[in-house]
Design a protein around this motif. Sequence first.
Motif, PDB file in Angstrom:
ATOM      1  N   CYS A  87     -16.967  11.565   2.791  1.00  0.00           N
ATOM      2  CA  CYS A  87     -15.986  12.146   1.881  1.00  0.00           C
ATOM      3  C   CYS A  87     -15.898  11.305   0.623  1.00  0.00           C
ATOM      4  N   GLY A  88     -16.109  11.938  -0.500  1.00  0.00           N
ATOM      5  CA  GLY A  88     -16.135  11.225  -1.776  1.00  0.00           C
ATOM      6  C   GLY A  88     -14.757  11.111  -2.407  1.00  0.00           C
ATOM      7  N   PRO A  89     -14.695  10.629  -3.627  1.00  0.00           N
ATOM      8  CA  PRO A  89     -13.405  10.369  -4.263  1.00  0.00           C
ATOM      9  C   PRO A  89     -12.758  11.629  -4.825  1.00  0.00           C
ATOM     10  N   THR A  90     -11.438  11.563  -4.966  1.00  0.00           N
ATOM     11  CA  THR A  90     -10.707  12.574  -5.709  1.00  0.00           C
ATOM     12  C   THR A  90     -10.617  12.031  -7.128  1.00  0.00           C
ATOM     13  N   VAL A  91     -11.349  12.681  -8.033  1.00  0.00           N
ATOM     14  CA  VAL A  91     -11.553  12.070  -9.348  1.00  0.00           C
ATOM     15  C   VAL A  91     -10.431  12.404 -10.349  1.00  0.00           C
ATOM     16  N   ALA A  95     -11.234   4.524  -9.762  1.00  0.00           N
ATOM     17  CA  ALA A  95     -11.464   4.054  -8.391  1.00  0.00           C
ATOM     18  C   ALA A  95     -10.934   2.625  -8.286  1.00  0.00           C
ATOM     19  N   HIS A  96     -10.126   2.356  -7.241  1.00  0.00           N
ATOM     20  CA  HIS A  96      -9.647   0.980  -7.053  1.00  0.00           C
ATOM     21  C   HIS A  96     -10.537   0.272  -6.039  1.00  0.00           C
ATOM     22  N   LEU A  97     -10.247  -1.015  -5.851  1.00  0.00           N
ATOM     23  CA  LEU A  97     -11.127  -1.811  -4.979  1.00  0.00           C
ATOM     24  C   LEU A  97     -11.161  -1.338  -3.533  1.00  0.00           C
ATOM     25  N   GLY A  98     -10.047  -0.752  -3.072  1.00  0.00           N
ATOM     26  CA  GLY A  98     -10.005  -0.226  -1.702  1.00  0.00           C
ATOM     27  C   GLY A  98     -11.028   0.894  -1.555  1.00  0.00           C
ATOM     28  N   ASN A  99     -11.034   1.818  -2.511  1.00  0.00           N
ATOM     29  CA  ASN A  99     -12.032   2.898  -2.492  1.00  0.00           C
ATOM     30  C   ASN A  99     -13.432   2.285  -2.469  1.00  0.00           C
ATOM     31  N   CYS A 100     -13.624   1.263  -3.313  1.00  0.00           N
ATOM     32  CA  CYS A 100     -14.958   0.637  -3.399  1.00  0.00           C
ATOM     33  C   CYS A 100     -15.363   0.060  -2.052  1.00  0.00           C
ATOM     34  N   ARG A 101     -14.416  -0.523  -1.333  1.00  0.00           N
ATOM     35  CA  ARG A 101     -14.776  -1.112  -0.033  1.00  0.00           C
ATOM     36  C   ARG A 101     -15.384  -0.029   0.871  1.00  0.00           C
ATOM     37  N   THR A 102     -14.732   1.130   0.909  1.00  0.00           N
ATOM     38  CA  THR A 102     -15.243   2.207   1.765  1.00  0.00           C
ATOM     39  C   THR A 102     -16.666   2.597   1.351  1.00  0.00           C
ATOM     40  N   TYR A 103     -16.897   2.766   0.049  1.00  0.00           N
ATOM     41  CA  TYR A 103     -18.234   3.224  -0.363  1.00  0.00           C
ATOM     42  C   TYR A 103     -19.286   2.126  -0.227  1.00  0.00           C
ATOM     43  N   ILE A 104     -18.875   0.876  -0.330  1.00  0.00           N
ATOM     44  CA  ILE A 104     -19.827  -0.216  -0.090  1.00  0.00           C
ATOM     45  C   ILE A 104     -20.196  -0.242   1.396  1.00  0.00           C
ATOM     46  N   GLY A 121     -18.561  10.427   7.653  1.00  0.00           N
ATOM     47  CA  GLY A 121     -17.738   9.239   7.429  1.00  0.00           C
ATOM     48  C   GLY A 121     -16.652   9.420   6.402  1.00  0.00           C
ATOM     49  N   GLY A 122     -15.814   8.389   6.372  1.00  0.00           N
ATOM     50  CA  GLY A 122     -14.724   8.314   5.391  1.00  0.00           C
ATOM     51  C   GLY A 122     -13.822   7.163   5.777  1.00  0.00           C
ATOM     52  N   GLY A 123     -12.786   6.942   4.992  1.00  0.00           N
ATOM     53  CA  GLY A 123     -11.819   5.890   5.335  1.00  0.00           C
ATOM     54  C   GLY A 123     -10.973   6.311   6.532  1.00  0.00           C
ATOM     55  N   MET A 124     -10.443   5.322   7.266  1.00  0.00           N
ATOM     56  CA  MET A 124      -9.639   5.628   8.463  1.00  0.00           C
ATOM     57  C   MET A 124      -8.408   6.471   8.154  1.00  0.00           C
ATOM     58  N   ASP A 125      -7.914   6.356   6.915  1.00  0.00           N
ATOM     59  CA  ASP A 125      -6.728   7.144   6.571  1.00  0.00           C
ATOM     60  C   ASP A 125      -7.017   8.645   6.545  1.00  0.00           C
ATOM     61  N   LEU A 126      -8.283   9.023   6.624  1.00  0.00           N
ATOM     62  CA  LEU A 126      -8.621  10.455   6.628  1.00  0.00           C
ATOM     63  C   LEU A 126      -8.607  11.048   8.041  1.00  0.00           C
ATOM     64  N   THR A 132     -14.099   3.735   8.105  1.00  0.00           N
ATOM     65  CA  THR A 132     -13.991   2.373   7.582  1.00  0.00           C
ATOM     66  C   THR A 132     -12.520   1.979   7.491  1.00  0.00           C
ATOM     67  N   ASN A 133     -12.289   0.705   7.747  1.00  0.00           N
ATOM     68  CA  ASN A 133     -10.901   0.236   7.704  1.00  0.00           C
ATOM     69  C   ASN A 133     -10.496  -0.126   6.267  1.00  0.00           C
ATOM     70  N   MET A 134      -9.248  -0.442   6.125  1.00  0.00           N
ATOM     71  CA  MET A 134      -8.664  -0.566   4.794  1.00  0.00           C
ATOM     72  C   MET A 134      -8.765  -1.973   4.199  1.00  0.00           C
ATOM     73  N   LEU A 135      -8.866  -2.007   2.898  1.00  0.00           N
ATOM     74  CA  LEU A 135      -8.709  -3.248   2.154  1.00  0.00           C
ATOM     75  C   LEU A 135      -7.200  -3.406   1.955  1.00  0.00           C
ATOM     76  N   THR A 136      -6.676  -4.578   2.295  1.00  0.00           N
ATOM     77  CA  THR A 136      -5.226  -4.764   2.208  1.00  0.00           C
ATOM     78  C   THR A 136      -4.894  -5.877   1.208  1.00  0.00           C
ATOM     79  N   GLN A 165      -0.860  -5.201   3.355  1.00  0.00           N
ATOM     80  CA  GLN A 165      -0.509  -3.800   3.115  1.00  0.00           C
ATOM     81  C   GLN A 165      -1.691  -3.057   2.492  1.00  0.00           C
ATOM     82  N   LYS A 166      -1.941  -1.828   2.958  1.00  0.00           N
ATOM     83  CA  LYS A 166      -3.069  -1.054   2.436  1.00  0.00           C
ATOM     84  C   LYS A 166      -3.045  -1.016   0.901  1.00  0.00           C
ATOM     85  N   MET A 167      -4.215  -1.287   0.299  1.00  0.00           N
ATOM     86  CA  MET A 167      -4.281  -1.167  -1.154  1.00  0.00           C
ATOM     87  C   MET A 167      -4.271   0.314  -1.501  1.00  0.00           C
ATOM     88  N   SER A 168      -3.292   0.723  -2.275  1.00  0.00           N
ATOM     89  CA  SER A 168      -3.271   2.138  -2.653  1.00  0.00           C
ATOM     90  C   SER A 168      -2.582   2.292  -3.995  1.00  0.00           C
TER      91      SER A 168
HETATM   92  P1  AMP Z   1      -9.471   9.163  -2.429  1.00  0.00           P
HETATM   93  O1  AMP Z   1     -10.133   9.135  -3.779  1.00  0.00           O
HETATM   94  O2  AMP Z   1      -8.021   8.814  -2.459  1.00  0.00           O
HETATM   95  O3  AMP Z   1      -9.740  10.480  -1.714  1.00  0.00           O
HETATM   96  O4  AMP Z   1     -10.152   8.005  -1.558  1.00  0.00           O
HETATM   97  C1  AMP Z   1     -11.515   7.845  -1.495  1.00  0.00           C
HETATM   98  C2  AMP Z   1     -11.884   7.044  -0.243  1.00  0.00           C
HETATM   99  O5  AMP Z   1     -11.367   5.722  -0.320  1.00  0.00           O
HETATM  100  C3  AMP Z   1     -11.372   7.637   1.072  1.00  0.00           C
HETATM  101  O6  AMP Z   1     -12.424   7.610   2.033  1.00  0.00           O
HETATM  102  C4  AMP Z   1     -10.262   6.694   1.475  1.00  0.00           C
HETATM  103  O7  AMP Z   1     -10.129   6.625   2.864  1.00  0.00           O
HETATM  104  C5  AMP Z   1     -10.766   5.375   0.918  1.00  0.00           C
HETATM  105  N1  AMP Z   1      -9.692   4.382   0.677  1.00  0.00           N
HETATM  106  C6  AMP Z   1      -8.514   4.567   0.043  1.00  0.00           C
HETATM  107  N2  AMP Z   1      -7.777   3.420   0.036  1.00  0.00           N
HETATM  108  C7  AMP Z   1      -8.517   2.478   0.670  1.00  0.00           C
HETATM  109  C8  AMP Z   1      -8.332   1.084   1.004  1.00  0.00           C
HETATM  110  N3  AMP Z   1      -7.233   0.421   0.656  1.00  0.00           N
HETATM  111  N4  AMP Z   1      -9.326   0.447   1.675  1.00  0.00           N
HETATM  112  C9  AMP Z   1     -10.470   1.105   2.025  1.00  0.00           C
HETATM  113  N5  AMP Z   1     -10.707   2.402   1.755  1.00  0.00           N
HETATM  114  C10 AMP Z   1      -9.747   3.101   1.085  1.00  0.00           C
END
Ligand code: AMP
Length: 488
Positions: free
Chosen positions: A32-36, A40-49, A243-248, A275-279, A283-286
Motif C-alpha cells: 500500500c502506497g502513500p496518500t499523496v 512523506a514523513h520519516l515514519g512513512n519512509c521507514r515502511t517503504y525502506i 504489505g503495509g504498515g501495521m496500522d493498516l 511493518t512496525n512503527m517508527l516512534t 509514540q507513533k510518529m504521525s
Molecule cells: P499514509 O500515506 O498515511 O497512507 O501512510 C503510508 C504508509 O506509511 C502506510 O503503510 C503506513 O502504515 C505507514 N506509516 C505511517 N506512519 C508510520 C510510522 N510512524 N512508522 C512506520 N510506518 C508508518
Amino acid sequence: MVISKLKIYDTLKKETLLFNPIHPGYVGMYVCGPTVYSNAHLGNCRTYISFDIMFRYLLHLGYKVRYVRNITDAGHLEGDRDEGDDKFAKKAKLEQLEPMEIVQRYTVDFHQVLAQFNTLPPSIEPTATGHIIEQIEMARKIIANGYAYENNGTIYFDVEKYAKEYPYTQLSGRNLDELLTNTRELDGQEEKKGRLDFALWIKAKPETLMRWPSPWGEGFPGWHIECSAMSSKYLGSEFDIHGGGMDLVPTHHTNEIAQNFACHQTNPAKFWVHTNMLTVNGQKMSKSLGNSFLPDELFSGSHPLLDKGYSPMTVRFFMLQAHYRSTLDFSNEALQASEKGFIRLMKATKLIDGLKVKDATTIDLEGLTASVYQALNDDFNTPVTIAQLFEGVRLINLLNDDKETINAEDKLALKKLFTEIVFEVLGLKEENVAGSEKIDGLMDVILSIRQEAKAKKDFSTSDFIRDRLKTIGFEINDGKDSTSYLTL
Ligand code: AMP
Ligand code: ZN
C-alpha cells in the motif's frame, strides 16, 4: 529455479513460514502506497525502506519480482470509517490549488524523498484515479455476489452478512462482537445497515471536486477498494506478498481481504506482511499527532529535537538496525551511533581491495557467509545481518593488520559478500565525500574563509561561496555558534 530458505512471518496465519512463491521463480508483491496529500514523513519512509529491503533480497535470490506499490490520489477520507472531509479536497482548499495539483506536488516529493534513501522504484505504480473503472467493476461484482448494497448512490459492504460466512477479523485478531458493541454510530451514516459496513463507492456531494460517473450516479471510490482492484489487476486474484504498515491491519487490510473474498472467493495474498512503527519517545510518529519529522529536517539538522544533521545513508542504516516487525524509537544517540557504525562499515568495505593475498586463509569466511544469509532468510532480519557484517569488519581489520591471512579466491569471495549484501541487498551506498576526513578538512578551510568574509561584512564573497558550493552539491547551514555542511 530459485531454491528458497527464506522464511517470512504471515500476519494472517500468525506464523513464520517457508516462502515458496505461487509461480516458481516469480514473485508478486503489493504494498500500500502513500496518500499523496502531504509530505512523506520519516515514519512513512521507514515502511517503504523495509519493503525495499524485501524487494532487493528477493531480487538478489534470483526471483523475477513484480513489485506493485500504489499511489492513493483519491477516495481517502480523514476518518477510517467513511467520515470526515476528503484529504485532497481539504488540502486543495487550504493551499488554493486543484486537488490534482496537490496530488502531483506530493507524488513528486514522495519520489524525491525515497530516492534520497536509495530505494528502488516499484515495477508498477498505479494510481486510484487511473483505475476508477476497475473499482466500479469490482464493486458491481461484490453487489452481484450479495455482499454489498446500494443506498442513495453510495455502495456499502455488508460486513455482518460477510462475517457469517468468513472470518472477518482473522487478520486483526479482534473479537467481532466486541467490535460491534464498541463501534459507535457516526452522524449522517444511518444509511448503513450495520455499523461496521464500509463504503465501496461514495455518492458525490454538490461541492465534491473529484467525482466520476458510475452506475449509481456521480461519486468517488472508497479507500479500500482501490488496493483490491489494482492488486488483482496487476498480480491476479492470488499473489505472494501483500504489505503495509501495521496500522493498516484492523481496517484497511481487513476490508481488503473481505472485498477479495466477496469478489474472487480467495484471500489475495499468501503472505500478509506488516511493518512496525517508527516512534518518537515511544509514540507513533504521525502527522496528526504533530510529532513527525520530514526527512529534510533530519538531513539539515533543523528540527528542534536534533543536535545536528544526519546523512540519508546514516538514517537508512539507523532504520535497518531494528527488525521491521519491531518498533524503532527515534533518538539523537541512536543516530550518532548509526553514523559511526555506517562510516566504520564503509571504511572496512573499502579496505578489501587492498588486502594482501597469501597462500592460506585463516579466517572462517564460510561461517561468516552462512550466518549473513541465515539472518536474511530469517524474515529479513537486518539487525542480525548487520551484526554479522560487523564480525566481517573485525576480520577485515585483522587481515589489514596482518594478524590473519586470506588467499586470492577467498579475497574475491569476501569482496562479493560485502558488495552484494551491503550495497545490493541493504541498499546502502557510499556518500562519497561526506564524513571523509580530507573533505571535512577542506570544508573547514572554506568555511573559515567565508566566516572571515562575513565578519568583514563582505557578504558578496560569503554568498558567492555558499551559492557555488550549493551548485556542486554542498549545502551550508548557518547555526547559532557554528556553520555546518551537508551533501545534497
Ligand atoms: P499514509 O500515506 O498515511 O497512507 O501512510 C503510508 C504508509 O506509511 C502506510 O503503510 C503506513 O502504515 C505507514 N506509516 C505511517 N506512519 C508510520 C510510522 N510512524 N512508522 C512506520 N510506518 C508508518
Ligand atoms: Zn492499500
